[in-house]
Design an enzyme around this catalytic site. Structure first.
Site: not given
Length: 477
Positions: A73, A149, A173
Site C-alpha cells: 500500500k 484506507s 482500514s
C-alpha cells in the site's frame, strides 16, 4: 491473476514448488491482470516491474509464499528507492530511503513485490479517493467504494489480480475494505506486526499492518511469516499459543460470543447489516457456539473526540515537517480540504488533550476486558459496516458539505476504531451479500494477543459456509 484466480497465495506457492508454474509466469500474469484492473477500478499507484524482475533474477527466499506476486500500500510500508506519497500531493516527490522491516519480512517469505496500491490521503477516510490518484472503484459495483484506507488493496484482490495484498489499519482500514469487497481482513494486536523503521508505531499505536486476502489460511500464514518484535519497538504483542495457520485449520471449542449491536456512538445496523448479523448468528449456533446480545458500555463521545485529537495532532506534525522540507507554507494545492481541517485543528490542540485521549483509550480497554470477564465471553461479534458500501463521493476528503461528511464517516463503521483504541485484534469475514449484490462483512473481535482464536473461528466459518469461488463481476483471475 489471469488463469490462476482459483488459487489462493498458498496454492500458488505450491504450484511453484511443484514446478507446475514459474515465478516469472506468475509475475507476467499479475502484471497483465493488474494493467486491466487499473483501467477498470484504478487500484494501483504504480507497478514495480523492474525491481520485481530483479528480485527474481537475484533468487527468491525459500519462504511459504515463494514466487507469489504481492502489492504493498502507498501508506505504511516503504520500499527503498520507490515513491511513497501517502496519497498526498504534498508528498508526490517523496521517495523511500530504506526498506521497511515488514518489506524485508515479505521478501523472506518469498513474496514478489510488483506493485503499489492506492490509499486516500494519509488514510484519513474510509473510501479510497484522492486528488492525486482519483477514485478507486469497487469490483462488485464501480459506482461504490471499495473501502478505505486500504481500498486499492481490496479492489485489486477482489478483482482477482492477486490473492492477497498488504493493508494497514488505524481505525478500520483493513477491515472496512475487506467488508466492502468480500475479503478476509484481520487487524492484528498492537505490537504484533512491524511498523518501522524508524517509528515502531503510528497514530500513537492505533495503526497496524497486515493484509486483505481471499482465504483465511493466507492471512494466517502471512501473519506467521511477519509477526514479531522489530528493532526499536517498545512493546510486543503476547506470543501466540500456536501458529496462526494451525489455529485456522483447527475448529475452536464451543465459544460464548457477545452480539454487539449498538456502537459506542449509538449507531445501530441498518436492515442489511442486521440481516448479516442474523445469518451469522444462526450459522454460529449451528456450529455449537452460544451467541447472546450484549454490548460493552463505552464512552462514545470520549472515544470519538480522542480519534480527532490523535489524527489532527498527527496531521499537524506531518504538515509542519513537510513545510520544513519544502521550505514553504503548505496550502490547498498540497492537502485536501478535510486534511487541511485536521491540520488546522491539530495546531490548536492543547497538550493536555492528548493525555485525556490516551486515558480514554486505556479506560475503554479496561471496560472491554471487564465486560468480557463479567459475561465470560470469548469473542465479540458486530457488523464491520453499519450499512452496505456507499457510493463514491460520500466519504471523499473534498466534500461539498462537511457536516454531511462528518455524519457519514462516523456512522459507516463505528465498531471498528474501538479495537484500534484498545489494541485488540479483530477480523472481518465475507459472511453476507446484500440484495443489491454488494458484500457486507461481519466482524469478530478478541482480547489482546488472541489472533489464534479469531483465525480458529474464521477457518471454521469458511469451511462451513465457503466463499471461495464467489467472484466480483469485474474479475481478472
Amino acid at each position: 491473476m489471469k488463469g490462476f484466480g482459483e488459487y489462493d497465495a498458498m496454492g500458488l506457492a505450491e504450484l511453484v514448488a511443484k514446478r507446475e508454474v514459474s515465478a516469472e509466469e506468475l509475475l507476467d500474469a499479475a502484471l497483465e491482470a493488474g494493467a486491466a484492473a487499473q483501467d477498470k477500478v484504478n487500484c494501483f499507484t504504480r507497478f514495480f516491474e523492474g525491481p520485481a524482475r530483479e528480485q527474481l533474477k537475484n533468487g527468491l527466499a525459500d519462504g511459504p509464499f515463494k514466487g507469489v506476486p504481492f502489492a504493498t500500500k502507498d501508506l505504511g510500508v516503504k520500499l527503498k528507492g520507490q515513491p511513497m506519497t501517502n496519497g498526498s500531493r504534498a508528498f508526490r516527490d517523496n521517495v523511500a530511503t530504506e526498506d521497511a522491516t515488514l518489506t524485508e519480512r515479505y521478501r523472506k517469505a518469498g513474496l514478489v513485490i510488483f506493485a503499489q496500491t492506492t490509499s486516500p490521503e494519509f488514510g484519513l477516510t474510509t473510501s479510497t479517493e484522492s486528488a492525486l490518484y482519483g477514485k478507486t472503484r469497487n469490483p462488485w459495483n464501480t459506482d461504490h467504494t471499495s473501502g478505505g484506507s486500504s481500498g486499492g488493496a481490496s479492489a485489486c484482490v477482489s478483482a482477482g489480480v492477486i490473492p492477497m495484498a498488504h493493508a494497514s489499519d488505524g481505525g478500520g482500514s483493513i477491515r472496512i475494505p475487506a467488508a466492502c469487497t468480500g475479503l478476509v481482513g484481520l487487524k492484528p494486536s498492537r505490537g504484533r506486526v512491524p511498523m518501522g523503521p524508524p517509528l515502531s508505531e503510528n497514530w500513537f499505536g492505533l495503526s497496524t499492518n497486515h493484509c486483505v486476502s481471499h482465504s483465511v489460511r493466507d492471512s494466517a500464514a502471512l501473519l506467521d511469516a511477519t509477526h514479531g518484535q522489530e528493532p526499536g519497538a517498545r512493546y510486543i504483542a503476547p506470543p501466540p499459543p500456536t501458529t496462526f495457520l494451525q489455529a485456522a485449520q483447527t475448529d475452536p471449542k464451543p465459544l460464548k460470543i457477545a452480539l454487539w449491536t449498538t456502537a459506542p456512538n449509538g449507531v445501530r445496523p441498518d436492515e442489511e447489516a442486521q440481516a448479516g448479523l442474523e445469518r451469522t448468528t444462526t450459522l454460529l449456533r449451528e456450529l455449537g457456539h452460544t451467541v447472546e446480545e450484549a454490548s460493552p458500555q463505552l464512552d462514545g463521545e470520549a472515544l470519538g473526540k480522542g480519534m480527532m485529537m490523535i489524527v489532527s495532532s498527527a496531521m499537524a506534525a506531518i504538515a509542519d515537517e513537510r513545510e520544513a522540507t519544502l521550505g514553504r507554507k503548505i496550502g490547498p494545492d498540497d492537502f485536501e480540504p478535510v486534511s487541511q481541517r485536521f491540520i488546522e485543528l491539530g495546531r490548536t490542540v492543547p497538550m493536555g488533550e492528548l493525555v485525556k485521549t490516551n486515558s480514554a483509550f486505556t479506560e475503554a480497554a479496561w471496560a472491554l476486558e471487564a465486560f468480557m470477564d463479567a459475561g465470560q465471553y470469548d469473542l465479540l461479534l458486530a457488523p464491520t459496516l453499519s450499512r452496505p458500501p456507499v457510493e463514491l463521493g460520500v466519504l471523499s476528503l473534498d466534500p461539498s458539505d462537511f457536516d454531511a461528511y462528518g455524519e457519514a464517516v462516523t456512522s459507516f463503521a463505528p465498531w471498528c476504531p474501538v479495537f484500534n483504541q484498545a489494541g485488540w485484534p479483530a477480523i472481518s469475514l465475507p459472511l453476507h451479500m446484500t440484495r443489491a449484490g454488494l458484500p457486507l462483512g461481519m466482524m469478530f473481535g478478541a482480547r489482546l494477543g488472541r489472533e489464534d482464536l479469531l483465525y480458529a473461528i474464521a477457518g471454521q466459518l469458511e469451511r462451513a459456509a465457503p466463499w471461495a469461488g464467489r467472484h466480483a463481476p469485474i474479475w481478472f483471475g
